[in-house]
Design a protein around this motif. Sequence first.
Motif, PDB file in Angstrom:
ATOM      1  N   UNK A  41       0.827  -1.206   0.000  1.00  0.00           N
ATOM      2  CA  UNK A  41       0.000   0.000   0.000  1.00  0.00           C
ATOM      3  C   UNK A  41       0.859   1.254   0.000  1.00  0.00           C
ATOM      4  N   UNK A  42       1.841   1.303   0.912  1.00  0.00           N
ATOM      5  CA  UNK A  42       2.666   2.506   1.023  1.00  0.00           C
ATOM      6  C   UNK A  42       3.530   2.718  -0.218  1.00  0.00           C
ATOM      7  N   UNK A  43       4.041   1.631  -0.788  1.00  0.00           N
ATOM      8  CA  UNK A  43       4.866   1.766  -1.997  1.00  0.00           C
ATOM      9  C   UNK A  43       4.017   2.287  -3.161  1.00  0.00           C
ATOM     10  N   UNK A  44       2.855   1.688  -3.376  1.00  0.00           N
ATOM     11  CA  UNK A  44       2.000   2.102  -4.486  1.00  0.00           C
ATOM     12  C   UNK A  44       1.516   3.537  -4.303  1.00  0.00           C
ATOM     13  N   UNK A  57      -7.994  11.772  -0.615  1.00  0.00           N
ATOM     14  CA  UNK A  57      -8.656  13.072  -0.654  1.00  0.00           C
ATOM     15  C   UNK A  57      -8.846  13.565   0.781  1.00  0.00           C
ATOM     16  N   UNK A  58      -8.161  14.664   1.133  1.00  0.00           N
ATOM     17  CA  UNK A  58      -8.217  15.182   2.498  1.00  0.00           C
ATOM     18  C   UNK A  58      -9.600  15.706   2.877  1.00  0.00           C
ATOM     19  N   UNK A  59     -10.387  16.082   1.890  1.00  0.00           N
ATOM     20  CA  UNK A  59     -11.715  16.617   2.182  1.00  0.00           C
ATOM     21  C   UNK A  59     -12.731  15.504   2.427  1.00  0.00           C
ATOM     22  N   UNK A  60     -12.764  14.535   1.521  1.00  0.00           N
ATOM     23  CA  UNK A  60     -13.750  13.449   1.655  1.00  0.00           C
ATOM     24  C   UNK A  60     -13.268  12.338   2.568  1.00  0.00           C
ATOM     25  N   UNK A  61     -11.946  12.320   2.849  1.00  0.00           N
ATOM     26  CA  UNK A  61     -11.329  11.261   3.655  1.00  0.00           C
ATOM     27  C   UNK A  61     -11.458   9.895   2.977  1.00  0.00           C
ATOM     28  N   UNK A  62     -11.445   9.902   1.657  1.00  0.00           N
ATOM     29  CA  UNK A  62     -11.577   8.672   0.881  1.00  0.00           C
ATOM     30  C   UNK A  62     -10.316   8.418   0.048  1.00  0.00           C
ATOM     31  N   UNK A  63     -10.096   7.151  -0.264  1.00  0.00           N
ATOM     32  CA  UNK A  63      -8.968   6.733  -1.098  1.00  0.00           C
ATOM     33  C   UNK A  63      -9.482   6.367  -2.488  1.00  0.00           C
ATOM     34  N   UNK A  64      -8.596   6.465  -3.462  1.00  0.00           N
ATOM     35  CA  UNK A  64      -8.970   6.067  -4.815  1.00  0.00           C
ATOM     36  C   UNK A  64      -7.750   5.558  -5.579  1.00  0.00           C
ATOM     37  N   UNK A  65      -8.030   4.784  -6.611  1.00  0.00           N
ATOM     38  CA  UNK A  65      -7.000   4.318  -7.527  1.00  0.00           C
ATOM     39  C   UNK A  65      -6.790   5.383  -8.597  1.00  0.00           C
ATOM     40  N   UNK A  66      -5.529   5.713  -8.873  1.00  0.00           N
ATOM     41  CA  UNK A  66      -5.201   6.658  -9.948  1.00  0.00           C
ATOM     42  C   UNK A  66      -4.911   5.814 -11.189  1.00  0.00           C
ATOM     43  N   UNK A  67      -5.887   5.730 -12.091  1.00  0.00           N
ATOM     44  CA  UNK A  67      -5.819   4.749 -13.166  1.00  0.00           C
ATOM     45  C   UNK A  67      -4.663   4.972 -14.136  1.00  0.00           C
ATOM     46  N   UNK A 113       6.694  -0.886   5.580  1.00  0.00           N
ATOM     47  CA  UNK A 113       5.828  -1.680   6.445  1.00  0.00           C
ATOM     48  C   UNK A 113       5.282  -0.867   7.602  1.00  0.00           C
ATOM     49  N   UNK A 114       4.571   0.198   7.297  1.00  0.00           N
ATOM     50  CA  UNK A 114       4.049   1.126   8.299  1.00  0.00           C
ATOM     51  C   UNK A 114       2.568   1.378   8.026  1.00  0.00           C
ATOM     52  N   UNK A 115       1.927   1.990   8.994  1.00  0.00           N
ATOM     53  CA  UNK A 115       0.546   2.429   8.804  1.00  0.00           C
ATOM     54  C   UNK A 115       0.542   3.947   8.887  1.00  0.00           C
ATOM     55  N   UNK A 116       0.286   4.611   7.770  1.00  0.00           N
ATOM     56  CA  UNK A 116       0.319   6.071   7.711  1.00  0.00           C
ATOM     57  C   UNK A 116      -0.873   6.660   8.467  1.00  0.00           C
ATOM     58  N   UNK A 117      -0.795   7.942   8.844  1.00  0.00           N
ATOM     59  CA  UNK A 117      -1.886   8.567   9.622  1.00  0.00           C
ATOM     60  C   UNK A 117      -3.251   8.466   8.954  1.00  0.00           C
ATOM     61  N   UNK A 118      -3.308   8.683   7.625  1.00  0.00           N
ATOM     62  CA  UNK A 118      -4.611   8.636   6.972  1.00  0.00           C
ATOM     63  C   UNK A 118      -5.183   7.218   6.937  1.00  0.00           C
ATOM     64  N   UNK A 119      -4.292   6.222   6.802  1.00  0.00           N
ATOM     65  CA  UNK A 119      -4.751   4.834   6.851  1.00  0.00           C
ATOM     66  C   UNK A 119      -5.216   4.493   8.265  1.00  0.00           C
TER      67      UNK A 119
END
Length: 555
Positions: free
Chosen positions: A465-468, A477-487, A521-527
């Motif tokens: 996850x962190x590498x990708x 997205x800091x506003x919606x607090x959602x993640x997305x794939x950048x195609x 191998x970490x868990x970022x704040x947003x995750x």
Amino acid sequence: MTTNTAAVSPLSKQLARFKEIQVGGAQYLDRLTAGDREAIPLLVQVGKLIDSIYIRQHWSGNEALHAHIRSLDPRDAKLELGLELFKGPWGLDEEKFIKSIKEEDKDGHVHEKIHIPHEPPQHGNYYPDDIKKQEYLDWVASLEGQDRINAESYYHVVKRDAKTGQLYSVPYSEEYKDFLVPASELMTQAARLVSDQSLANFLKSRADAFISNDYVQSDVDWLRISKESALDVTAGPYENYTDKMFSIRAAYEFYLHARDFASSAILAKFSSRLQDMEDQLPVDELYKAKGLHPPAIVTVNQLYSGGDVAVPMTAAYNLPNDEAPIKIAGSKLVIIKNVQEGKFQSVLLPIARQVLDAEQVKKVEFEAFFQHVLMHEVAHSLGPHFLVHDKEKKVRTALEEYHSSMEEAKADIVGLYAVGLLLKDGTLSGGPDAASFYMTYLASAFRSIRFGITEAHGLGQAMQFEYLKEQGGFAYDNETKKFRVVMDKIEEAVKSLTTRILVLQGDGDKQKVKEFVERYGIISPEVKDALNTLEDLGVPVDVYPRYRILKDGTL
């Protein structure tokens, strides 16, 4: 004399993170003969014996703890369920849910009856509790011939002589004789009843292996069970996750399945592409294997399991792990469809709705999840298993405690890369498209990371996850607090990570692997925020089984 069991509050929280699903049932038995049905109760008894073996393997105090909890009057259903699901007193993130077992003697003095370590011992119960890593390495280096082979065997435990303090090896057939002898007898009886001769051959040879401690031939026989067999059985020592110190010793596990013939026919076509997928890996030829055996692929519905099957529930497995039978007959991929369906409906969809961009949630599909699990298991066979500059040294030996998490990361990302290849050449036409695979994979990443980064699958997924994300394949997205794939970036990011992991494994440079693991191998704040939200909403982490097979093994 009274007993004081200190069950702590984390157990209720741990159990709340899992959702019960019904597993097995008469609807899966249409193709079974009368003999097959008669064999099922015998095989369930084998599963229970193998469960007892793994309880012993997990931790040196585990048998005493299980026996103590069963002896409580009145019985504590919550504690029993916790031990049933986790196989020991530690849940997710290795959080201890039983502090200690204390008892009061007749004089009113309280003392500790069973000491429970703060976390599962790195050495499981395969080595003396007081062993040091360097002591074991020095001991192995001092041995020659068969003694050294036994010391590094998947199927021997290491003991310490009480008088001399010297280390020595004991075969599994001796260490677990009290369970393996009756299991062998039951499997021999079942072999006389089942209708498929190839399954009977496996049951008989595995019964012999329990006594001889030689598992190669029975592994080969397991690989050669006919795809026409209505029953499918996996029984023996396989995975090495419990041996966190060296990833060597194999844990016993058991699965009883009914074959899903329709799904097996669809999936079998992937096995013929193994060498082709290997040839297209984005690495130098040095890192590619030749002459690969296509894995047998079968889809099943689980009826019963035991042994090294703690939650999270296994949705698929690719075995054996022993290189010797693999060289003879390849490997076999078993996809457990009813468990996968339970995970998708109860866990993955609720996660996707919470963490993914609203538009991308619509692309999360069961078939994408199902097929990526398939490719994950196929991908365990891909890439280097021996070092590119030392063909006699195994990758698992070189990477030691980092091997399991790196191997799980490899299987995930190489499987996703292979999906891209099969989409482009039309093999996967008519099903989910690339966007569905990537978006389902992103949602599934949160499912795996929730198991904790102390667990091989969770750590492996966190690294991916962190590498990708660093490569731009995922965005937040800091506003919606959602993640997305950048195609327009994800495909190249997946390719880059595939190359990186395969090279790290093939080179076998443990220091570089350590640096990679520590960086990604970490868990970022947003995750972490997203994970906390999932917890607050009560979204299950995984499922656990309620088997429809009765105590006597009937349905």
